[in-house]
Scaffold this motif. Sequence first.
Motif: not given
Length: 152
Positions: A54-55, A82-84, A109-111
């Motif tokens: 979820v986002c 998450g990237s999607l 780092d993910f972002f």
Amino acid sequence: MKVRKALVSDIKSIHRLINEFAKKGEMLPRSLNELYENIRDFFIAEENNEIKGVCALHILWEDLAEIRSLAVKKDSQKKGIGSLLVKKSLNEAKKFGIKRVFVLTYIPDFFKKIGFKELDKSKLPQKIWGDCIRCPKFPECDEVALIYEFME
């Protein structure tokens, strides 16, 4: 994996997923009431009718929005979900004409891999700190602020 806008029928699953992470201090908890009120902000990723992530994209001002409540089930992490979800949120921000999208996170780092750049939190408008008052770590925030700016 399918990413779509959340439905009212998804709220209880979204609530459980977000609050799993909130219990560990990894994000702010969200009440059912708050989720229902902000349903239009949320995207979900689902597979075989099961919510995997979820986002939310929360618009704050004419040129500023926030990515919030990004959560992916532990057994579904490291699979690009998450990237999607973040990219889907950024696409929506662009459609709305939002020029800047920020995030407060423990996983900068993910972002950064998606194109966000680190930002001094003091550069963000005071308006964004409304949720922070509910945080047990307030005012000693240890999250990292990052921003994504759309090119003209």
